[in-house]
Design a protein around this motif. Structure first.
Motif, PDB file in Angstrom:
ATOM      1  N   UNK A 255      14.046 -20.305  42.940  1.00 55.53           N
ATOM      2  CA  UNK A 255      12.968 -20.093  42.166  1.00 55.53           C
ATOM      3  C   UNK A 255      11.491 -20.501  42.666  1.00 55.53           C
ATOM      4  N   UNK A 256      10.815 -19.461  43.287  1.00 56.62           N
ATOM      5  CA  UNK A 256       9.608 -19.721  44.078  1.00 56.62           C
ATOM      6  C   UNK A 256       8.536 -20.815  43.522  1.00 56.62           C
ATOM      7  N   UNK A 257       8.405 -20.685  41.862  1.00 57.22           N
ATOM      8  CA  UNK A 257       7.601 -21.589  41.595  1.00 57.22           C
ATOM      9  C   UNK A 257       7.923 -22.957  41.444  1.00 57.22           C
ATOM     10  N   UNK A 258       9.350 -23.275  40.801  1.00 59.14           N
ATOM     11  CA  UNK A 258       9.806 -24.431  40.601  1.00 59.14           C
ATOM     12  C   UNK A 258      10.664 -25.250  41.825  1.00 59.14           C
ATOM     13  N   UNK A 259      11.066 -24.475  42.603  1.00 62.83           N
ATOM     14  CA  UNK A 259      11.757 -24.770  43.647  1.00 62.83           C
ATOM     15  C   UNK A 259      13.224 -25.210  43.205  1.00 62.83           C
ATOM     16  N   UNK A 260      13.701 -24.776  42.000  1.00 54.15           N
ATOM     17  CA  UNK A 260      14.931 -25.005  41.430  1.00 54.15           C
ATOM     18  C   UNK A 260      15.636 -23.747  41.772  1.00 54.15           C
TER      19      UNK A 260
ATOM     20  N   UNK B 285       5.101 -26.495  34.802  1.00 56.76           N
ATOM     21  CA  UNK B 285       6.480 -26.211  34.942  1.00 56.76           C
ATOM     22  C   UNK B 285       6.941 -26.824  36.217  1.00 56.76           C
ATOM     23  N   UNK B 286       6.100 -26.948  37.399  1.00 55.56           N
ATOM     24  CA  UNK B 286       6.606 -27.604  38.513  1.00 55.56           C
ATOM     25  C   UNK B 286       6.995 -29.132  38.275  1.00 55.56           C
ATOM     26  N   UNK B 287       6.007 -29.835  37.492  1.00 52.66           N
ATOM     27  CA  UNK B 287       6.236 -31.165  37.360  1.00 52.66           C
ATOM     28  C   UNK B 287       7.550 -31.343  36.387  1.00 52.66           C
TER      29      UNK B 287
ATOM     30  N   UNK C  59      16.290 -22.631  36.839  1.00 56.78           N
ATOM     31  CA  UNK C  59      15.324 -21.719  35.868  1.00 56.78           C
ATOM     32  C   UNK C  59      15.934 -20.676  35.332  1.00 56.78           C
ATOM     33  N   UNK C  60      16.175 -20.932  34.041  1.00 59.53           N
ATOM     34  CA  UNK C  60      16.829 -19.605  33.221  1.00 59.53           C
ATOM     35  C   UNK C  60      15.947 -18.586  32.875  1.00 59.53           C
ATOM     36  N   UNK C  61      14.777 -18.591  32.678  1.00 57.53           N
ATOM     37  CA  UNK C  61      13.541 -17.695  32.418  1.00 57.53           C
ATOM     38  C   UNK C  61      12.412 -18.481  31.904  1.00 57.53           C
ATOM     39  N   UNK C  62      11.014 -17.890  31.958  1.00 57.54           N
ATOM     40  CA  UNK C  62      10.125 -18.622  31.463  1.00 57.54           C
ATOM     41  C   UNK C  62       9.951 -19.985  31.687  1.00 57.54           C
ATOM     42  N   UNK C  63       9.852 -20.929  30.640  1.00 53.59           N
ATOM     43  CA  UNK C  63       9.925 -22.165  30.592  1.00 53.59           C
ATOM     44  C   UNK C  63      11.277 -22.845  30.377  1.00 53.59           C
ATOM     45  N   UNK C  64      12.238 -22.152  30.312  1.00 51.53           N
ATOM     46  CA  UNK C  64      13.606 -22.636  30.180  1.00 51.53           C
ATOM     47  C   UNK C  64      14.408 -22.986  31.206  1.00 51.53           C
ATOM     48  N   UNK C  65      14.932 -24.025  31.266  1.00 54.63           N
ATOM     49  CA  UNK C  65      15.684 -24.641  32.538  1.00 54.63           C
ATOM     50  C   UNK C  65      17.001 -24.958  32.001  1.00 54.63           C
TER      51      UNK C  65
END
Length: 457
Positions: A295-300, A350-352, A369-375
Motif C-alpha cells: 500500500x503506497x500510503x501506509x507502507x503495509x 493513517x501512516x502513524x 491495509x484492508x481498505x480505507x482506515x481498516x487494517x
C-alpha cells in the motif's frame, strides 16, 4: 544458442559471405546495406546482435553504433564492428561509440562464432529483466531503459588480479583515473575479495604464476555471489585457445598484451555500463514487485497480498492443527478527522497508525491495509487469548499518545476499535474467519468504541 544476427555492410559479397557462415552455425540472419535501414531493424526489435561494417558511405559504422547505444530501446543490443582498420586508435573510436568488440578483416571464423555466442548469451541474461522492468513505468518509476542509456560507466569499484607488478601498476594507473581500483596478486584472496566486496568489474590476467587464471574466471562466473560481476581477461597474443575457452565459459571481454591503456579504459567502461544496466533493471523489477503488493500510503501490505497470504496460512493452520487468529482494526470516527482537519491530516494519521501497529507485531505476523482506515493483522500460531492480548496492547498504544498532524504543528487524540477471531474447524476458508472478525469489530463500535471484542466461538 541460436539468435538473430543483423549484418550491416554496403558490399553485397561481404553480406552473403557472413550470412552463409552464420547460417551454417544455425544463426538466423537479417541484413542491411546502410545505416538508416540498420537502425530501423534494431528499433523494431528484429535482431539480437549487430555485426557492423565501419566503412560505409553516408552514415558510417561509428555513427550507427553511437545511435544504437544512445537510444534507450536499442542500447542493450551487442554491437561488433567489422573492419579492415586495425590501429588502436580505430578500436578506441569504436569502443567510445559503444561497440562491444572489434573483428578485423579477414575474419577468423572461430573468433567470430565464439564472440557472437558470448554476446548473445550475455544479452539473453538481461532480456527477461528488460521486459519485466518496462512494466515498472506503469507504477510511476520512469523509464529504466532511458536511465541505463545515460549511464557514464565511471566511478566503479574494480578488482585487478595480476601478479606481474609492472603490469598491474600500469592497469591500475590507467583505470584509477576513473574508478576505485584494488590490485590483488593472489587468486584465492582475489576470489574472497570478490565474494565479500562490492566489485563492479574484475580484470584477470590469465598468466598467473602457478595458477591458471582461466580457473579464477570460471569460479567468478559460477559462484552465486560473483556471477553478476563482469570479467575481463588479459592474455598474451598467442593464447588464442584459452581466450576462446574463456568466452565459452561466459567471460565478458578480453584484452591482448601489450594492453593499450585507452582500450583498457574503454572496455572496462563498457562492462561497467552493462552491469549497471542489468542492476537498474533488476531494481526496477524488484520495486515494481514490491509496489504490486504494498500500500503506497501506509507502507503495509495491500489487500491483494493479504488475500493470497491468508489463504496459505489458513490452509497450513488446517493441515497442522495449529491456531491462526485475525485482528481487524478500524480508527474510530476517522471521517470526522478528515472533515475537521483535512485529508492530508487523515493521511498523516493513517501512516502513524500503521507504524504503531507494526511496532507491536512480530515479523511473522501479516499486517495489511484492508481498505480505507481498516487494517488487518494475521497472527499465526496464536489462539484467541493471545490475539486479544496483542490487540489490547495495540489499542493502548494508539490511545496513549496523541497523533501529530499538519507537520507536527498540532496533535489530536485517536482511538481504535478491534475485532478478533480465531480459525474454527467449521470455517470454510479465510472469508469466514474475516467475517467473524468484522462482526466482532462491529460489536466493538456498538459498545462504545475504543475497545477489543472477540468473536464468539
Amino acid at each position: 544458442m541460436s539468435a538473430r544476427v543483423l549484418i550491416v555492410d554496403d558490399l553485397f559479397p561481404n553480406l552473403k559471405l557472413l550470412e552463409t557462415k552464420l547460417s551454417l552455425e544455425y544463426f538466423d540472419v537479417v541484413s542491411a546495406m546502410n545505416g538508416p535501414d540498420a537502425l530501423a531493424i534494431c528499433e523494431k526489435g528484429l535482431c539480437d546482435i549487430v555485426l557492423l561494417d565501419v566503412m560505409m558511405p553516408g552514415m558510417d559504422g561509428f555513427e550507427v553504433c553511437r545511435r544504437i547505444k544512445t537510444t534507450p530501446t536499442t542500447a542493450h543490443l551487442p554491437v561488433v564492428m567489422v573492419t579492415a582498420l586495425d590501429q588502436p586508435s580505430d578500436r578506441l573510436r569504436g569502443l567510445d561509440a559503444g561497440a562491444d568488440d572489434f573483428l578485423t578483416k579477414p575474419i577468423d571464423d572461430t573468433a567470430l562464432f565464439a564472440r557472437v555466442r558470448s554476446l548473445v548469451r550475455l544479452k539473453a541474461m538481461t532480456d527477461e529483466l528488460r521486459t519485466r522492468a518496462m512494466a515498472s513505468r506503469d507504477f510511476g518509476f520512469g523509464d529504466p531503459l532511458a536511465a541505463a542509456a545515460a549511464e557514464t560507466g565511471q566511478n566503479a569499484r574494480l578488482l585487478v588480479v595480476d601478479d606481474r607488478r609492472a603490469s598491474s601498476e600500469r592497469m591500475a594507473g590507467a583505470l584509477g583515473q576513473y574508478h576505485c581500483v584494488e590490485v590483488e596478486a593472489d587468486p584465492q584472496r582475489a576470489l574472497v575479495r570478490a565474494t565479500e566486496g562490492h566489485v563492479d568489474v574484475a580484470v584477470v590476467s590469465l598468466d598467473l604464476d602457478g595458477f591458471d587464471g582461466l580457473r579464477l574466471c570460471s569460479q567468478l562466473r559460477s559462484l552465486d555471489r560473483t556471477r553478476g560481476i563482469p570479467v575481463v581477461m588479459v592474455a598474451d597474443a598467442g593464447d588464442r585457445d584459452r581466450i576462446m575457452r574463456g568466452l565459452d565459459l561466459g567471460v565478458h571481454d578480453y584484452l591482448v598484451r601489450p594492453v593499450d591503456r585507452n582500450e583498457l579504459v574503454a572496455r572496462v567502461r563498457t562492462q561497467v555500463r552493462r552491469k549497471r544496466f542489468a542492476d537498474s533493471l533488476r531494481e526496477s523489477v524488484q520495486a515494481s514487485m514490491e509496489l504490486a503488493v504494498m500500500d503506497g500510503l501506509t507502507g503495509l501490505h495491500n489487500r491483494r497480498y493479504l488475500d493470497a497470504h491468508l489463504a496459505g496460512l489458513f490452509a497450513e493452520s488446517t493441515l497442522r492443527g495449529r491456531p491462526v487468529s485475525v485482528l481487524l482494526l478500524d480508527i474510530d470516527r476517522f471521517k470526522s478527522i478528515n472533515d475537521r482537519f483535512g485529508h492530508d491530516a487523515g493521511d498523516e494519521v493513517l501512516r502513524q497508525f500503521a507504524e504503531r501497529i507494526r511496532a507491536h507485531t512480530r515479523g511473522i505476523d501479516v499486517v495489511a491495509r484492508f481498505g480505507g482506515e481498516e487494517i488487518v493483522v494475521v497472527v499465526p500460531d496464536t489462539g484467541l487469548d493471545g490475539a486479544q492480548q496483542v490487540a489490547e496492547r495495540i489499542r493502548e498504544r494508539i490511545e496513549a499518545m496523541p497523533f501529530p498532524i499538519h507537520g507536527g504543528t498540532r496533535a489530536i487524540d485517536v482511538t481504535v476499535s478491534i475485532g478478533v477471531a480465531v480459525r474454527l474447524p467449521e470455517d470454510g476458508g479465510p472469508a469466514s474467519l474475516l467475517k467473524r472478525a468484522d462482526t466482532a469489530l462491529y460489536r466493538a463500535k456498538e459498545e462504545g468504541r475504543n475497545r477489543v471484542v472477540a468473536a464468539a466461538a
